[in-house]
Structure formats: structure tokens, C-alpha cells
Design an enzyme around this catalytic site. Structure first.
Site, PDB file in Angstrom:
ATOM      1  N   ARG A  73      -3.961  -9.829   4.937  1.00 35.65           N
ATOM      2  CA  ARG A  73      -4.610  -9.679   3.717  1.00 35.65           C
ATOM      3  C   ARG A  73      -3.673  -9.329   2.777  1.00 35.65           C
ATOM      4  NH1 ARG A  73      -6.624  -6.331   0.132  1.00 35.65           N
ATOM      5  NH2 ARG A  73      -8.185  -7.474  -1.266  1.00 35.65           N
TER       6      ARG A  73
ATOM      7  N   LYS B 176       0.983  -1.340  -0.298  1.00 35.49           N
ATOM      8  CA  LYS B 176      -0.230  -0.328  -0.134  1.00 35.49           C
ATOM      9  C   LYS B 176       0.652   1.261  -0.051  1.00 35.49           C
ATOM     10  CE  LYS B 176      -4.370  -1.986   1.621  1.00 35.49           C
ATOM     11  NZ  LYS B 176      -5.535  -1.459   2.812  1.00 35.49           N
TER      12      LYS B 176
END
Length: 286
Positions: free
Chosen positions: A265, A231
Site C-alpha cells: 500500500r 511513514k
């Protein structure tokens, strides 16, 4: 950071199987979108989907998390029927290869959630909006009796970065999770997993404050899912790109596990599984 490890008492019911979250499990990302922020996660035909599903399973992923609606900042809206069309062929391809694999569907739409569970035996619903974008979602997951990932986000994927002001981010989010998990409990949802939503309606500094304070969310009494894989909190800090963010992802996954995360995740399953093994060994060796 309070380095307290993971709660060995947590379990999750996946298609009738009671799965322990000790050690933490790894959820592998499979995107059937043309515009996900990390190009390496995009699968746009049957071959790509089956190859990715096989990779996740063979590298030790417990759950395949499939999404057909990109949640990156400024993402375009995807009509409901298009989201369903993308999911249906991909789920069919996965089921041909792995009839019994545990699948999570990343959607905020109640009708999509219902069809995925009823038609393809999906095990879990992963909702980036925490039920705020579809007022039927909570009653739907209660009726379906599947685990529900309750994530924190303000606004929509298109607008979320306009809503980054908090009086106290940890306190505000604890209140959010307490209120919404109580609604779910009252409706009869048994398996609730909380996801702080790294990168969603949060500044760069917010994300790192959240990581440092992750253990505070254990007070809610639910398993914690951490989704930091490749991210912008990594590549914006380091001045790199999603493609160059594997090392940063591993560092943050390690911090998340030390802060009490029960599910990771990720895009990179092998590396996450190894991280879980090393952190678990470190915390449990007598």
C-alpha cells in the site's frame, strides 16, 4: 529475516474477479482528507481526485485505496456523516472515470463500509482497527462478501501511541490475528488479508522488529499487506520528513516483499511496481 518470498497460491476475489497475488499487487493511496500526514496524498476536489486515480491506474496500481479519515497519530475525530460526504463525491468522481476499477475503502465504520460497497461497488474494506472500533464491522463484511483487510492497532488514532508496551510484539500480534481471523472465518468471511499496522501503536524499534519478523506472519495462512509508505519509521530514523522518504520507502518495500508481503500500500505507485518487478525477478529466475 527469513527471505522466503511470496506464496503463489494466494488469490483475492475483487468484484467477482479472482486476482492472483503472485506477483504481489500494488495498492495506491488516495486521501480525501485535509490533514493526512503526507501532504502529497491529499485530494480535495474532483480534479485532484481524478488526476490521482488516473495516476495510480496508469502507473500500474491494481487497487485504489481511498480514505476520508486521517489515521495519523493525534488525528482529529471525523463525524460519520462528514466521512461519508467526503467519500461519496470522491467515489462518484472515480467511477465516472473508471467504472470498473478495483477500489478499497479505508474505514473502521460498518455503515460507511456498507454504503460504499452497495452504492459504489467498492471491492474491499481496509479497517485500521481490525473491527475493534465498530462491533458491527465483522458481520457487515461477512454480509457484503468483500475482502477485508484486518489491521493491528491498539486504541484509536488519537490514543494509539499510548499503547506501545508488548511482552513480545510478534507473539502478541500473532495471537491477535489468530483470534480475530477465526471470528471472521466463523462469520463466513472468505477473503482475509492481514496488515501488521506499521506505525500504529508501535515504537520506532517495534516497527523494525516487525519488519525483520514479517515472514513469521505467513504461518497464519493469509495474504499480508505492508503499508510503510513515507511513514515516521523512515523519517524519524533518518531525521528527514515525509517528503524526503521515497528512498526509505523503497528499501522497506523491498524488505517487506522479501519477508512475504503480497500487497504493498503506497503513495508512489510507479516506484512500488518497479520494486515488485525487480524482487519478483530476483526470486523466480532459475
Amino acid at each position: 529475516m527469513n527471505v522466503s518470498g511470496n506464496d503463489s497460491a494466494f488469490t483475492v476475489n475483487l468484484n467477482g474477479d479472482i486476482i492472483s497475488l503472485s506477483p504481489p499487487l500494488v495498492m495506491g493511496i488516495l486521501n480525501v482528507t485535509p490533514d493526512s500526514f503526507y501532504a502529497g496524498s491529499r485530494c480535495n476536489d474532483d480534479t485532484a481526485v481524478t488526476l490521482r486515480a488516473r495516476e495510480i491506474v496508469e502507473q500500474g496500481g491494481t487497487v485504489i485505496d481511498i480514505g476520508a479519515y486521517s489515521s495519523r497519530p493525534q488525528a482529529d475525530d471525523v463525524p460519520e456523516e462528514e466521512e461519508w460526504s467526503r467519500l461519496a463525491w470522491a467515489l462518484a468522481a472515480i467511477r465516472r472515470l473508471y467504472p470498473d476499477v478495483y477500489i478499497s475503502v479505508d474505514t473502521f465504520r460498518a455503515k460507511i463500509a456498507r454504503r460504499c460497497v452497495e452504492e459504489f461497488g467498492v471491492s474491499m474494506i481496509n479497517d485500521i482497527s481490525g473491527g475493534t472500533l465498530d462491533d458491527k464491522m465483522f458481520e457487515t463484511v461477512a454480509d457484503l462478501k468483500v475482502p477485508y483487510v484486518l489491521m493491528h492497532m491498539r486504541g484509536t488514532p488519537r490514543t494509539m501511541q499510548e499503547y506501545t508496551h508488548y511482552d513480545n510484539i510478534i507473539a502478541d500480534m500473532l495471537l491477535y490475528f489468530a483470534q480475530r481471523s477465526d471470528m471472521l472465518r466463523q462469520m463466513g468471511v472468505n477473503d482475509i488479508i492481514i496488515d501488521p499496522g506499521f506505525g500504529f501503536s508501535k515504537t520506532l524499534d517495534d516497527n523494525y522488529l516487525l519488519m525483520r519478523g514479517l515472514s513469521e506472519f505467513k504461518s497464519l495462512g493469509f495474504p499480508i499487506l505492508a503499508g510503510v509508505s513515507r511513514k515516521s519509521m523512515i523519517y524519524k530514523l533518518l531525521g528527514t520528513s515525509p517528503d524526503e522518504s521515497l528512498n526509505g520507502t523503497t528499501v522497506l518495500n523491498t524488505l517487506a516483499l522479501l519477508g512475504g508481503a503480497n500487497i504493498l500500500r503506497v503513495h508512489d505507485v510507479k516506484e512500488a511496481v518497479e520494486t515488485v518487478k525487480i524482487v519478483t525477478k530476483t526470486l523466480t529466475t532459475q
